[in-house]
Design a protein around this motif. Sequence first.
Motif, PDB file in Angstrom:
ATOM      1  N   CYS A  19      38.340 -14.894  -3.784  1.00  0.00           N
ATOM      2  CA  CYS A  19      37.675 -14.737  -2.480  1.00  0.00           C
ATOM      3  C   CYS A  19      38.349 -15.591  -1.413  1.00  0.00           C
ATOM      4  O   CYS A  19      37.694 -16.429  -0.760  1.00  0.00           O
ATOM      5  N   ASP A  56      31.936  -9.020   8.883  1.00  0.00           N
ATOM      6  CA  ASP A  56      33.367  -9.091   9.210  1.00  0.00           C
ATOM      7  C   ASP A  56      34.256  -8.732   8.028  1.00  0.00           C
ATOM      8  O   ASP A  56      35.235  -8.008   8.162  1.00  0.00           O
ATOM      9  N   LEU A  57      33.937  -9.324   6.868  1.00  0.00           N
ATOM     10  CA  LEU A  57      34.788  -9.170   5.686  1.00  0.00           C
ATOM     11  C   LEU A  57      34.370  -7.990   4.816  1.00  0.00           C
ATOM     12  O   LEU A  57      35.026  -7.687   3.821  1.00  0.00           O
ATOM     13  N   SER A  79      28.435 -14.871  -3.072  1.00  0.00           N
ATOM     14  CA  SER A  79      29.186 -13.663  -2.693  1.00  0.00           C
ATOM     15  C   SER A  79      29.112 -12.642  -3.823  1.00  0.00           C
ATOM     16  O   SER A  79      29.036 -13.011  -5.004  1.00  0.00           O
ATOM     17  N   ALA A  81      36.883 -18.193   5.914  1.00  0.00           N
ATOM     18  CA  ALA A  81      35.841 -17.908   6.910  1.00  0.00           C
ATOM     19  C   ALA A  81      34.691 -18.913   6.829  1.00  0.00           C
ATOM     20  O   ALA A  81      33.956 -19.102   7.807  1.00  0.00           O
ATOM     21  N   LEU A 115      31.722  -7.877   2.911  1.00  0.00           N
ATOM     22  CA  LEU A 115      31.308  -8.472   1.639  1.00  0.00           C
ATOM     23  C   LEU A 115      29.796  -8.605   1.607  1.00  0.00           C
ATOM     24  O   LEU A 115      29.173  -8.781   2.649  1.00  0.00           O
ATOM     25  N   VAL A 165      29.910 -13.276   8.975  1.00  0.00           N
ATOM     26  CA  VAL A 165      31.072 -13.361   8.071  1.00  0.00           C
ATOM     27  C   VAL A 165      31.021 -12.209   7.074  1.00  0.00           C
ATOM     28  O   VAL A 165      32.032 -11.536   6.811  1.00  0.00           O
ATOM     29  N   ALA A 166      29.831 -11.959   6.507  1.00  0.00           N
ATOM     30  CA  ALA A 166      29.677 -10.864   5.537  1.00  0.00           C
ATOM     31  C   ALA A 166      30.069  -9.536   6.173  1.00  0.00           C
ATOM     32  O   ALA A 166      30.810  -8.743   5.580  1.00  0.00           O
ATOM     33  N   ALA A 180      39.784 -14.885   1.592  1.00  0.00           N
ATOM     34  CA  ALA A 180      39.384 -14.685   2.997  1.00  0.00           C
ATOM     35  C   ALA A 180      38.008 -15.286   3.246  1.00  0.00           C
ATOM     36  O   ALA A 180      37.761 -15.884   4.308  1.00  0.00           O
ATOM     37  N   LEU A 181      37.123 -15.162   2.272  1.00  0.00           N
ATOM     38  CA  LEU A 181      35.791 -15.741   2.431  1.00  0.00           C
ATOM     39  C   LEU A 181      35.873 -17.261   2.533  1.00  0.00           C
ATOM     40  O   LEU A 181      35.232 -17.871   3.390  1.00  0.00           O
TER      41      LEU A 181
END
Length: 333
Positions: A191, A280-281, A154, A197, A283, A277-278, A193-194
């Motif tokens: 991180c 969505d967040l 990340s 997820a 990131l 996921v990336a 939330a990551l």
Amino acid sequence: MPSEFDIIRRYFTRPVKRALLGVGDDCALIASEPGTALAVSTDMLVEGRHFLAGTDATQLGHKALAVNLSDLAAMGAAPRYATLALALPQADEAWLAQFTQGFFRLADAFGVELIGGDTTRGPRNISITVIGAVPPDLALRRDGAKIGDDVWLSGCTGDAALGLAHLNARVRLSDAALAHCLARLHAPVPCVALGLALRGLATSAIDVSDGLVADLGHIGERSGVALELRYADVPRSRALAACADERLAQDCLLAGGDDYELAFTANPDSRARVAAVAADLGLALTRIGSVSAGEAGLVSVYDAAGMSMQIASRGYDHFDQEAVSGQLKQPPT
Ligand code: ADP
Ligand code: MG
């Protein structure tokens, strides 16, 4: 001069909502959550080792909790509670007010309740234990990496170490780069939330605290696999990309530490899900290598031409006298 109990009452006692009983008794009481395991982790910050005397207390309150929440994130656990053991040279109320401001601001942002601790006189030392919740089958452990998995990272590594290099006069950063790097050094954002997820998606995960290569090595050791890192694919922040000293840049990227990003492995079939996921967040998640058969824990780094690279510094070890990078927050004496 406030007593130990004045300090506890004034600075550490806050009403709890989730816990059954918070600060003030012999123990705190927390209810078990059906279907989840408790994830527990402790990290200690020692003056002169992890931070310099005179470090801003608000930043310290933030960072001491942030590095602990980063461990929960790396486990895919949702933060719940914290305890705080504090040794202070004296009952300095200005310091306590600032420290707790930094601590509680971050605690509130992540829904963490302070439920207990200990307060004593001594050389300044901050030890925090965090407790999180995760369904046991979904915990992101270090031992699940499989041969053929992708290795992901990340954000980017190296900025905290680059900021520290500036403070130690090993490099001169522009004002903008310095502000960015010092924020990464003093106020890392875990991180969380990551981590949540990645439940059921990552096969293994770790937070990057000792240095990217060293921490990937920990995944390799626990999983019984080797890892291959493609150096050209390891992302660089604008500050790091502007660093003219490539040897220093490499040190920061691969071995700087104090990054609190997540490194994780996932099956190549999961690439679209990781990308989702990336997105969505909001990131950056970058594929930087792969898991291979080979000596457990070995991390090999390859250049753009596919040649194996010699890496000068591999990460920080508190008992390795040769180590000069990573979490050492002052020049070696
Ligand atoms: P004991 O003597 O049983 O260890 P203490 O007098 O040390 O209890 O602490 C009294 C209460 O205050 C306990 O509930 C303890 O968890 C809490 N406490 C002490 N120091 C801290 C701190 N730094 N942060 C949060 N809670 C604290
Ligand atoms: Mg006590």
